[in-house]
Design a protein around this motif. Structure first.
Motif, PDB file in Angstrom:
ATOM      1  N   GLY A  84       0.825  -1.294  -0.068  1.00  0.00           N
ATOM      2  CA  GLY A  84      -0.059  -0.003   0.084  1.00  0.00           C
ATOM      3  C   GLY A  84       0.823   1.327  -0.003  1.00  0.00           C
ATOM      4  N   VAL A  85       1.998   1.227   0.676  1.00  0.00           N
ATOM      5  CA  VAL A  85       2.817   2.533   0.957  1.00  0.00           C
ATOM      6  C   VAL A  85       3.510   2.543  -0.605  1.00  0.00           C
ATOM      7  CG1 VAL A  85       5.074   3.465   1.890  1.00  0.00           C
ATOM      8  CG2 VAL A  85       3.227   2.188   3.270  1.00  0.00           C
ATOM      9  N   LEU A  86       3.962   1.719  -1.091  1.00  0.00           N
ATOM     10  CA  LEU A  86       4.759   1.990  -2.322  1.00  0.00           C
ATOM     11  C   LEU A  86       3.660   2.316  -3.467  1.00  0.00           C
ATOM     12  CD1 LEU A  86       7.029  -1.279  -2.377  1.00  0.00           C
ATOM     13  CD2 LEU A  86       7.601   1.272  -1.914  1.00  0.00           C
ATOM     14  N   VAL A  87       2.693   1.675  -3.611  1.00  0.00           N
ATOM     15  CA  VAL A  87       1.634   1.835  -4.742  1.00  0.00           C
ATOM     16  C   VAL A  87       1.088   3.305  -4.448  1.00  0.00           C
ATOM     17  CG1 VAL A  87      -0.833   1.433  -5.544  1.00  0.00           C
ATOM     18  CG2 VAL A  87       0.921  -0.346  -4.966  1.00  0.00           C
ATOM     19  N   THR A  88       0.725   3.690  -3.056  1.00  0.00           N
ATOM     20  CA  THR A  88       0.450   5.117  -2.956  1.00  0.00           C
ATOM     21  C   THR A  88       1.591   6.218  -3.418  1.00  0.00           C
ATOM     22  OG1 THR A  88      -1.174   4.448  -1.114  1.00  0.00           O
ATOM     23  CG2 THR A  88      -0.703   6.767  -1.389  1.00  0.00           C
ATOM     24  N   ALA A 424      11.372   9.946   1.560  1.00  0.00           N
ATOM     25  CA  ALA A 424      12.058   9.302   2.920  1.00  0.00           C
ATOM     26  C   ALA A 424      10.929   8.576   3.713  1.00  0.00           C
ATOM     27  CB  ALA A 424      12.681  10.380   3.456  1.00  0.00           C
ATOM     28  N   LEU A 425       9.866   9.312   3.827  1.00  0.00           N
ATOM     29  CA  LEU A 425       8.676   8.892   4.454  1.00  0.00           C
ATOM     30  C   LEU A 425       8.256   7.463   3.852  1.00  0.00           C
ATOM     31  CD1 LEU A 425       6.544   8.886   6.817  1.00  0.00           C
ATOM     32  CD2 LEU A 425       5.214  10.579   5.401  1.00  0.00           C
ATOM     33  N   ALA A 426       8.076   7.649   2.662  1.00  0.00           N
ATOM     34  CA  ALA A 426       7.607   6.239   1.967  1.00  0.00           C
ATOM     35  C   ALA A 426       8.325   5.318   2.106  1.00  0.00           C
ATOM     36  CB  ALA A 426       7.271   6.668   0.346  1.00  0.00           C
ATOM     37  N   LEU A 427       9.697   5.478   1.699  1.00  0.00           N
ATOM     38  CA  LEU A 427      10.895   4.490   2.011  1.00  0.00           C
ATOM     39  C   LEU A 427      10.757   3.732   3.543  1.00  0.00           C
ATOM     40  CD1 LEU A 427      13.357   2.628   0.963  1.00  0.00           C
ATOM     41  CD2 LEU A 427      14.555   4.857   1.897  1.00  0.00           C
ATOM     42  N   SER A 428      10.586   4.775   4.385  1.00  0.00           N
ATOM     43  CA  SER A 428      10.806   4.293   5.935  1.00  0.00           C
ATOM     44  C   SER A 428       9.362   3.403   6.126  1.00  0.00           C
ATOM     45  CB  SER A 428      10.732   5.448   6.686  1.00  0.00           C
ATOM     46  OG  SER A 428      11.715   6.425   6.269  1.00  0.00           O
ATOM     47  N   LEU A 429       8.266   4.007   5.694  1.00  0.00           N
ATOM     48  CA  LEU A 429       7.166   3.193   6.164  1.00  0.00           C
ATOM     49  C   LEU A 429       7.152   1.850   5.303  1.00  0.00           C
ATOM     50  CD1 LEU A 429       4.331   5.850   6.134  1.00  0.00           C
ATOM     51  CD2 LEU A 429       4.907   4.575   7.877  1.00  0.00           C
TER      52      LEU A 429
END
Length: 540
Positions: A84-88, A424-429
């Motif tokens: 979900g994080v990556l797709v978003t 950075a937030l997307a990678l971290s999550l």
């Protein structure tokens, strides 16, 4: 959005109420995350208990006998969150914040309904198992999309003076969700002749539907409206939900600030269009590479320290250690929820006094020690002394909340320059969800094949390595938070500036890369601040 205008007291209370509502509804996504912790540990415990019975249905028996399947289902929401994080981030970064959050809430509703359907279809083994698996992944997809988007929405909508306190509601919402799910699980045990755990999953639809319908009445982010090419009047109308007297001039000023920020970001990234994937890879280049290494290291040790895994499997662990009845088990779970809440409140109040680095070291040390004691208790077959295991788990949860559970996310907000924060937030999550999934799978396999001592021993060793990582990789000045991190980025600019005297580039930097030492950089910066070189970036 910022609005520094002074208001009389009634007007200020009106703004505060509206701002709280704008933060409360998106924060329910974090409540859903906490609910997933509690609902999963309660439901998987009941399913495994059913699978151990002589007349167990086939799919419960499969889960009971297979550590791999048990871990896959329990960690299914983590796998979905990673996706979900990556797709978003890759596909919906520029989509309306409200729209993404509402779609995420629909995925949460779908996931909770599918998970509950496994209980309604209890005697249809293959169908029930598929409903449970796809429900876990669907719920995780919603969590990933919401956790990436909700903090952005809150940060862009609420006033500056309230933003910090309202963003801190997120961790409180997680703990509240855990406690509420435990209570619902207890109250629905054997409800109306059913197994009860399906109602724990079904109840997840209540906060999810609240998000869906609540967001319909909230405004779109004025910042997003202007950044996506919307008109000043549209942004002003959205701002009026919180600030009734928000003027056109203020909207135009916000538009000007966004335009200047976009120019600054373009100057950092270059004028070529950069894909989201390229943005993530660029985090490991230049001055942000050090921040990326620190962030991923902290997230790895945070998730592999065992506290989150224990949160998911706590019911199974307590029942294995001591055969609780439902009433005592609920009391034990609520006690753990309360200690997590107290630990979080302590961290909020002492983080700036004690320091980020110091709290991380104390947290990892306490977790490692408590996990080691728990391992020894299991090896010596001291399981009947349930108070030893329970007290050590309480220490683990408190240490996690005071240390890496809270501090890691504070540091993630401080480590990266503004122009790479989204990536950075997307990678971290995404990395956090992936590591958490791995940790939960490893636990389930070790617990089934070797016993509970094995995963706890692994957690003790990894937490000790987390202490070593903080001690050796985070500079001592990191206790000062944002200011010391900004000094590090200034250090790199100074180091790379050709106007510096030749000898100033040969000292040891905070990560041992031959850059300026922190003290030397600070002294050099103070000396040169009044006559900054025209080659030095203005943003430094």
């Amino acid at each position: 959005m910022a609005n520094n205008q002074e208001y009389d007291e009634p007007h200020s209370r009106y703004i505060t109420r509206r701002a709280i509502w704008c933060a409360f509804v998106p924060c329910l996504a974090f409540f859903c995350l906490g609910w997933d912790f509690g609902a999963t540990t309660w439901s998987m415990y009941r399913i495994r208990k059913d699978g151990a019975e002589d007349n167990a249905v086939a799919w419960c028996e499969w889960i009971h006998n297979s550590g791999l399947l048990y871990g896959f289902i329990a960690a299914g929401s983590m796998l979905g969150g990673f996706i979900g994080v990556l797709v978003t981030f890759l596909s919906f970064t520029h989509t309306s914040r409200k729209r993404v959050i509402r779609v995420a809430s629909l995925l949460l509703v779908l996931g909770s309904t599918l998970q509950a359907s496994a209980g309604y279809l209890y005697y249809h083994s293959q169908t029930a198992l598929m409903c449970l698996i796809f429900g876990r992944i669907s719920y995780g997809l919603g969590l990933g999309a919401a956790m990436l988007t909700c903090p952005k929405y809150i940060g862009e909508v609420v006033p500056d003076a309230l933003r910090g306190s309202l963003l801190s509601m997120q961790e409180f919402a997680v703990v509240a969700g855990v406690c509420m799910s435990y209570a619902v699980g207890y109250e629905t045990s054997d409800f109306m002749g059913t197994r009860g755990w399906e109602w724990t999953f079904q109840a997840e639809t209540i906060p999810a539907l609240t998000i869906l319908f609540g967001m319909a009445y909230l405004p779109e982010s004025p910042r997003w409206i202007l950044a996506s090419g919307g008109s000043v009047e549209t942004a002003r109308a959205a701002s009026e939900f919180i600030h009734p007297d928000f003027t056109r001039h203020e909207a135009e000023e916000l538009q000007r600030v966004i335009h200047e920020e976009s120019i600054a970001i373009e100057s950092k990234k270059g004028h070529d269009e950069v894909s989201p994937i390229r943005e993530i890879f660029d985090l490991f280049k230049g001055t942000s590479a050090w921040s990326a290494r620190i962030a991923l290291g902290l997230i790895f040790f945070q998730n592999m320290s065992g506290a989150i895994v224990v949160s998911y499997y706590i019911t199974d662990i307590l029942d294995e250690t001591y055969s609780y009845d439902n009433r005592h088990l609920l009391s034990a779970l609520v006690g753990i929820g309360c200690i997590k809440l107290i630990g979080n409140m302590v961290a909020v109040n002492v983080i700036d006094k004690v320091g980020r680095r110091s709290l991380l070291k104390m947290g990892f040390a306490a977790i490692s020690l408590s996990m080691a004691v728990t391992t020894i208790a299991y090896i010596l077959e001291e399981g009947d002394h349930w108070y030893t295991t329970y007290s050590m788990i309480m220490i683990t949860m408190a240490a996690y909340e005071v240390g890496c559970g809270s501090v890691t996310w504070v540091l993630l907000g401080e480590l990266f320059p503004m122009h790479v924060k989204d990536a950075a937030l997307a990678l971290s999550l995404a990395f956090g969800f992936a590591v958490n999934y791995l940790a939960m799978e490893i636990y389930a396999i070790q617990r089934t094949n070797m016993g509970l001592w094995a995963p706890f021993l692994g957690f003790a060793v990894i937490s000790a390595l987390g202490y070593w990582f903080v001690e050796t990789h985070l500079p001592a000045g990191m206790d000062n938070g944002l200011r010391s991190i900004e000094s590090f980025h200034r250090l790199n600019c100074l180091r790379d500036n050709p106007c510096l005297p030749p000898g100033s580039r040969n000292q040891s930097g905070p990560d041992g890369d031959g850059g300026l030492s922190r003290l030397a950089a600070e002294e050099e910066w103070e000396e040169r601040s009044s006559e900054r070189s025209p080659l030095m970036p203005a943003s430094v």
